[in-house]
Scaffold this motif. Structure first.
Motif, PDB file in Angstrom:
ATOM      1  N   ILE A   2      -3.006  19.381  47.468  1.00 14.16           N
ATOM      2  CA  ILE A   2      -2.720  20.006  48.751  1.00 14.16           C
ATOM      3  C   ILE A   2      -2.726  21.515  48.576  1.00 14.16           C
ATOM      4  CG2 ILE A   2      -0.996  20.321  50.564  1.00 14.16           C
ATOM      5  CD1 ILE A   2       0.011  17.511  49.979  1.00 14.16           C
ATOM      6  N   GLY A   3      -3.436  22.204  49.457  1.00 17.57           N
ATOM      7  CA  GLY A   3      -3.446  23.653  49.448  1.00 17.57           C
ATOM      8  C   GLY A   3      -2.826  24.187  50.733  1.00 17.57           C
ATOM      9  N   VAL A   4      -1.877  25.099  50.600  1.00 18.33           N
ATOM     10  CA  VAL A   4      -1.159  25.623  51.759  1.00 18.33           C
ATOM     11  C   VAL A   4      -1.350  27.132  51.835  1.00 18.33           C
ATOM     12  CG1 VAL A   4       1.073  25.868  52.899  1.00 18.33           C
ATOM     13  CG2 VAL A   4       0.565  23.792  51.582  1.00 18.33           C
ATOM     14  N   ILE A   5      -1.654  27.606  53.034  1.00 18.98           N
ATOM     15  CA  ILE A   5      -1.731  29.036  53.310  1.00 18.98           C
ATOM     16  C   ILE A   5      -0.560  29.375  54.225  1.00 18.98           C
ATOM     17  CG2 ILE A   5      -3.088  30.896  54.355  1.00 18.98           C
ATOM     18  CD1 ILE A   5      -5.581  29.103  53.762  1.00 18.98           C
ATOM     19  N   ALA A   6       0.345  30.224  53.767  1.00 16.68           N
ATOM     20  CA  ALA A   6       1.527  30.607  54.540  1.00 16.68           C
ATOM     21  C   ALA A   6       1.389  32.044  55.009  1.00 16.68           C
ATOM     22  CB  ALA A   6       2.793  30.444  53.705  1.00 16.68           C
ATOM     23  N   ASP A   7       1.895  32.316  56.215  1.00 21.92           N
ATOM     24  CA  ASP A   7       1.687  33.653  56.793  1.00 21.92           C
ATOM     25  C   ASP A   7       2.730  34.675  56.382  1.00 21.92           C
ATOM     26  OD1 ASP A   7       3.860  32.880  58.309  1.00 21.92           O
ATOM     27  OD2 ASP A   7       2.857  33.063  60.253  1.00 21.92           O
ATOM     28  N   ASP A   8       3.690  34.300  55.559  1.00 19.37           N
ATOM     29  CA  ASP A   8       4.550  35.293  54.912  1.00 19.37           C
ATOM     30  C   ASP A   8       5.179  34.686  53.668  1.00 19.37           C
ATOM     31  OD1 ASP A   8       6.801  33.828  55.757  1.00 19.37           O
ATOM     32  OD2 ASP A   8       7.851  35.582  56.510  1.00 19.37           O
ATOM     33  N   VAL A   9       5.829  35.544  52.884  1.00 18.25           N
ATOM     34  CA  VAL A   9       6.307  35.127  51.568  1.00 18.25           C
ATOM     35  C   VAL A   9       7.441  34.111  51.679  1.00 18.25           C
ATOM     36  CG1 VAL A   9       7.419  35.919  49.447  1.00 18.25           C
ATOM     37  CG2 VAL A   9       5.545  37.230  50.437  1.00 18.25           C
ATOM     38  N   GLU A  33      -6.208  36.595  46.139  1.00 19.71           N
ATOM     39  CA  GLU A  33      -7.430  36.726  45.343  1.00 19.71           C
ATOM     40  C   GLU A  33      -7.296  36.184  43.929  1.00 19.71           C
ATOM     41  OE1 GLU A  33      -5.900  39.297  46.749  1.00 19.71           O
ATOM     42  OE2 GLU A  33      -7.190  40.028  48.364  1.00 19.71           O
ATOM     43  N   THR A  34      -6.072  36.150  43.390  1.00 21.81           N
ATOM     44  CA  THR A  34      -5.891  35.753  41.995  1.00 21.81           C
ATOM     45  C   THR A  34      -6.198  34.272  41.803  1.00 21.81           C
ATOM     46  OG1 THR A  34      -4.159  37.416  41.699  1.00 21.81           O
ATOM     47  CG2 THR A  34      -4.260  35.636  40.077  1.00 21.81           C
ATOM     48  N   PRO A  35      -7.106  33.936  40.877  1.00 21.79           N
ATOM     49  CA  PRO A  35      -7.388  32.519  40.623  1.00 21.79           C
ATOM     50  C   PRO A  35      -6.127  31.778  40.194  1.00 21.79           C
ATOM     51  CG  PRO A  35      -9.034  33.915  39.570  1.00 21.79           C
ATOM     52  CD  PRO A  35      -7.940  34.827  40.053  1.00 21.79           C
ATOM     53  N   VAL A  44       0.664  26.706  46.912  1.00 26.92           N
ATOM     54  CA  VAL A  44       0.996  27.437  48.133  1.00 26.92           C
ATOM     55  C   VAL A  44       0.678  28.903  47.914  1.00 26.92           C
ATOM     56  CG1 VAL A  44       2.805  28.027  49.785  1.00 26.92           C
ATOM     57  CG2 VAL A  44       2.878  25.817  48.595  1.00 26.92           C
ATOM     58  N   ILE A  45      -0.086  29.486  48.836  1.00 29.10           N
ATOM     59  CA  ILE A  45      -0.378  30.914  48.771  1.00 29.10           C
ATOM     60  C   ILE A  45       0.390  31.608  49.893  1.00 29.10           C
ATOM     61  CG2 ILE A  45      -2.135  32.707  48.983  1.00 29.10           C
ATOM     62  CD1 ILE A  45      -4.140  30.835  47.752  1.00 29.10           C
ATOM     63  N   GLY A  46       1.228  32.551  49.512  1.00 28.23           N
ATOM     64  CA  GLY A  46       2.011  33.312  50.485  1.00 28.23           C
ATOM     65  C   GLY A  46       1.340  34.638  50.800  1.00 28.23           C
ATOM     66  N   LEU A  47       1.001  34.850  52.044  1.00 30.26           N
ATOM     67  CA  LEU A  47       0.356  36.082  52.487  1.00 30.26           C
ATOM     68  C   LEU A  47       1.348  36.943  53.265  1.00 30.26           C
ATOM     69  CD1 LEU A  47      -3.019  34.546  53.742  1.00 30.26           C
ATOM     70  CD2 LEU A  47      -2.514  35.501  51.481  1.00 30.26           C
ATOM     71  N   LYS A  48       0.848  38.019  53.836  1.00 30.58           N
ATOM     72  CA  LYS A  48       1.637  38.851  54.748  1.00 30.58           C
ATOM     73  C   LYS A  48       0.770  39.084  55.985  1.00 30.58           C
ATOM     74  CE  LYS A  48       4.213  43.168  55.189  1.00 30.58           C
ATOM     75  NZ  LYS A  48       4.476  44.523  54.630  1.00 30.58           N
ATOM     76  N   THR A  49       0.566  38.023  56.753  1.00 35.23           N
ATOM     77  CA  THR A  49      -0.408  38.068  57.844  1.00 35.23           C
ATOM     78  C   THR A  49       0.202  37.790  59.211  1.00 35.23           C
ATOM     79  OG1 THR A  49      -0.947  35.740  57.400  1.00 35.23           O
ATOM     80  CG2 THR A  49      -2.344  37.408  56.366  1.00 35.23           C
ATOM     81  N   ARG A  50       1.508  37.614  59.282  1.00 37.35           N
ATOM     82  CA  ARG A  50       2.116  37.195  60.534  1.00 37.35           C
ATOM     83  C   ARG A  50       1.932  38.227  61.638  1.00 37.35           C
ATOM     84  NH1 ARG A  50       7.954  34.892  59.998  1.00 37.35           N
ATOM     85  NH2 ARG A  50       6.667  33.330  58.943  1.00 37.35           N
ATOM     86  N   SER A  51       2.079  39.493  61.316  1.00 35.65           N
ATOM     87  CA  SER A  51       2.114  40.522  62.353  1.00 35.65           C
ATOM     88  C   SER A  51       1.021  41.578  62.215  1.00 35.65           C
ATOM     89  CB  SER A  51       3.487  41.212  62.344  1.00 35.65           C
ATOM     90  OG  SER A  51       4.529  40.271  62.503  1.00 35.65           O
ATOM     91  N   ILE A  52       0.071  41.373  61.311  1.00 34.37           N
ATOM     92  CA  ILE A  52      -1.004  42.343  61.153  1.00 34.37           C
ATOM     93  C   ILE A  52      -2.100  42.037  62.177  1.00 34.37           C
ATOM     94  CG2 ILE A  52      -0.448  42.557  58.702  1.00 34.37           C
ATOM     95  CD1 ILE A  52      -2.931  40.936  58.047  1.00 34.37           C
ATOM     96  N   GLU A  59      -9.262  37.361  57.803  1.00 33.68           N
ATOM     97  CA  GLU A  59      -9.955  37.676  56.557  1.00 33.68           C
ATOM     98  C   GLU A  59      -9.123  37.268  55.341  1.00 33.68           C
ATOM     99  OE1 GLU A  59     -11.883  41.543  54.186  1.00 33.68           O
ATOM    100  OE2 GLU A  59     -10.954  41.781  56.160  1.00 33.68           O
ATOM    101  N   ALA A  60      -7.837  37.622  55.346  1.00 35.77           N
ATOM    102  CA  ALA A  60      -6.971  37.278  54.212  1.00 35.77           C
ATOM    103  C   ALA A  60      -6.817  35.767  54.077  1.00 35.77           C
ATOM    104  CB  ALA A  60      -5.604  37.938  54.387  1.00 35.77           C
ATOM    105  N   SER A  61      -6.719  35.071  55.202  1.00 38.36           N
ATOM    106  CA  SER A  61      -6.535  33.616  55.170  1.00 38.36           C
ATOM    107  C   SER A  61      -7.779  32.917  54.640  1.00 38.36           C
ATOM    108  CB  SER A  61      -6.190  33.107  56.573  1.00 38.36           C
ATOM    109  OG  SER A  61      -4.986  33.692  57.036  1.00 38.36           O
TER     110      SER A  61
END
Length: 407
Positions: A2-9, A33-35, A44-52, A59-61
Motif C-alpha cells: 500500500i502506498g499513501v500520499i498524505a497532504d501534511d506531515v 523524491e527520495t527513493p 506513507v509519504i508526507g508532503l506539505k501540500t494542503r494549502s499551497i 506536481e508534488a503528489s
C-alpha cells in the motif's frame, strides 16, 4: 504494498499509525523524491501540500506517486485531513483527480470519516464529535475556514468530475450493495463518491466494497479499515529510549493549548517564543536554546509559540512562518545536544522540524496517542512524535515527558 500520499506531515503520521496498528510494517517517508527501500507492507509519504497552490500540490503528489510505484506499491491512498481542510480551489479535489488520471482510475471513493477521532459523515455532512463542521472552531481557521458541513458542496467547486454520495442506509445494507452502487456511479461517469460512515463497522463495509480499487481517498479512518483486510507480514516496533523529552509546540488548536496548560499546571518548565518586530528566527531560537541549556539535565521541557486567537499580534502577519523557522532551528539545536526524544505539535511546525533535521525516512513505532506514533529517524538517532494539533489527551505532554516538576 500500500502506498499513501498524505497532504501534511502530521496527517502522514496519523495514517502511518493506522497502518501500523493493523500489524503492517510501515515506513514513513518525509521527502517525495527520495527513493524508499526496505521491507515494508506500506509506505506513507508526507508532503506539505494542503494549502499551497493547487498546481504545486499536484506536481508534488505526482512525484510522490512515482516514488511509491518505484518502491513496489500497487494500491494507493490519498490521505487528507479529517476536517476536510480546503478552499474552493482545492487542494483535495485537484490532487485526487490528478492521481486518478495518472493511475487510469475513473471513480474514487472518498470519506473523511474517522470515528476514532470523532469525525463522522452522515447524509453527506461532516461532523466533529457530533457537531456540524461549520459550527466548530474550523469555521475560523485562518487559512482554510470551513463554513459548510456538506461535503458535496465543499468538493464540487474543486473538481471537474461529478460528485455523488454513498448513503449510510446503503452502507448498512452491506458491502455487496455498496459495491453495486459504486459500480453504478462509475458507469454513470461519476468521478467522486463520498461515503457516509459513523462508526468502525461502516468503514469496514466500505473497505470491503472497494477491495479491488487501485485508488481511494480520505482520512486515516478508511485506510485503517483497508489495512485491516490485509494479511500482515509482521513488524518490529521501534520504541524510544527513556530519558529527557523536548516538546516543541506551534499549533494554536484548542487541544494543543489545553495540553500546554496541563503541562505547566503539573509543574513542567516552559519557554514561550514571542516575536517582536524585527527579530529573526535565529535570534528567537538562540534564546530558546539558551533557556533549554539552563534547565536541569534530566528535565523534560516545553518550548512553544502556540497562542489563542486573542493573544495573536495582528501587526506581525508573517509570525506563523517565523515561528515555524524557529521550531526547526530549535529542533536541530536540540538534536546536536543529544536529545533523542521530541514531541512536535502542529502540522506546519512538524514539517519545519523534519526539514531542518533532514529526516527523510522513519520507522513507525508505538503510538504516544491515537494517530500520533513515535517515529524513529534511524540515521539521526532521533525519536519523534509529529502530532496534529487536535490529537491526544489533555495530559499528553505531561505523560510523554514523564518527569515534570523540575524547575
Amino acid at each position: 504494498m500500500i502506498g499513501v500520499i498524505a497532504d501534511d506531515v502530521t496527517g502522514a503520521t496519523d495514517v502511518a499509525a493506522a497502518l501500523s496498528r493493523e500489524g503492517l510494517r510501515t515506513l514513513l517517508a518525509l521527502n517525495a523524491e527520495t527513493p524508499v527501500t526496505g521491507d515494508a507492507d506500506a509506505v506513507v509519504i508526507g508532503l506539505k501540500t494542503r494549502s499551497i497552490p493547487a498546481d504545486d500540490a499536484i506536481e508534488a503528489s505526482l512525484v510522490a506517486l512515482r516514488t511509491l510505484r518505484n518502491a513496489g506499491a500497487t494500491r494507493f491512498y490519498f490521505k487528507y485531513c479529517s476536517t476536510f481542510d480546503s478552499t474552493d480551489e482545492g487542494n483535495i479535489g485537484p490532487v485526487t483527480e490528478a492521481l486518478a488520471q495518472a493511475l487510469g482510475v475513473s471513480t474514487v471513493v472518498t470519506t473523511p470519516a474517522a470515528p476514532v477521532h470523532g469525525r463522522t459523515v452522515n447524509d453527506g455532512n461532516l461532523y466533529v464529535f457530533d457537531v456540524p463542521l461549520h459550527e466548530t472552531h474550523m469555521a475560523h481557521h485562518p487559512i482554510t475556514p470551513m463554513r459548510d458541513s456538506n461535503l458535496s458542496r465543499l468538493l464540487t467547486p474543486q473538481v471537474q468530475g461529478a460528485v455523488t454520495t454513498l448513503p449510510l442506509s446503503a452502507v448498512r445494507e452491506g458491502a455487496a450493495l455498496a459495491h453495486a452502487m459504486i459500480a453504478s456511479a462509475e458507469s454513470a461517469g461519476v468521478a467522486h463518491v463520498i461515503a457516509d460512515a459513523v462508526d468502525a463497522a461502516d468503514l469496514a463495509v466500505i473497505a470491503e466494497a472497494v477491495d479491488t480499487a487501485v485508488l481511494t481517498a480520505g482520512s486515516a479512518g478508511l485506510i485503517g479499515a483497508i489495512a485491516a483486510r490485509q494479511v500482515p507480514s509482521g513488524r518490529t516496533v521501534s520504541a524510544p529510549p527513556a530519558g529527557r523529552t523536548a516538546i516543541i509546540a506551534g499549533s494554536c488548536s484548542r487541544r494543543t493549548l489545553e495540553q500546554i496548560a496541563a503541562f505547566q499546571e503539573s509543574g513542567g518548565s516552559s519557554h514561550r517564543v514571542v516575536a517582536e518586530a524585527g527579530q529573526t528566527a535565529s535570534e528567537l531560537a538562540d534564546a530558546a536554546l539558551t533557556w533549554w541549556d539552563e534547565q536541569p539535565a534530566d528535565s523534560s521541557a516545553l518550548i512553544y509559540s502556540s497562542s489563542s486567537a486573542e493573544e495573536r499580534d495582528d501587526e506581525l502577519p508573517e509570525a506563523g512562518e517565523l515561528y515555524e523557522q524557529v521550531a526547526g532551528i530549535v529542533a536541530h539545536g536540540l538534536a546536536q545536544r543529544g536529545v533523542q526524544r521530541m514531541v512536535v505539535a502542529g502540522g506546519e511546525t512538524s514539517g519545519a522540524v523534519i526539514r531542518e533535521l533532514g529526516t527523510t525516512v522513519a520507522v513507525v513505532g508505538d503510538e504516544a496517542a491515537v494517530g500520533a506514533p513515535w517515529v524513529h529517524d534511524v540515521a539521526r538517532g532521533v525519536h519523534l512524535v509529529l502530532k496534529s494539533g487536535n490529537f491526544g489527551d489533555v495530559d499528553l505532554f505531561t505523560s510523554v515527558a514523564g518527569d515534570v516538576g523540575h524547575d
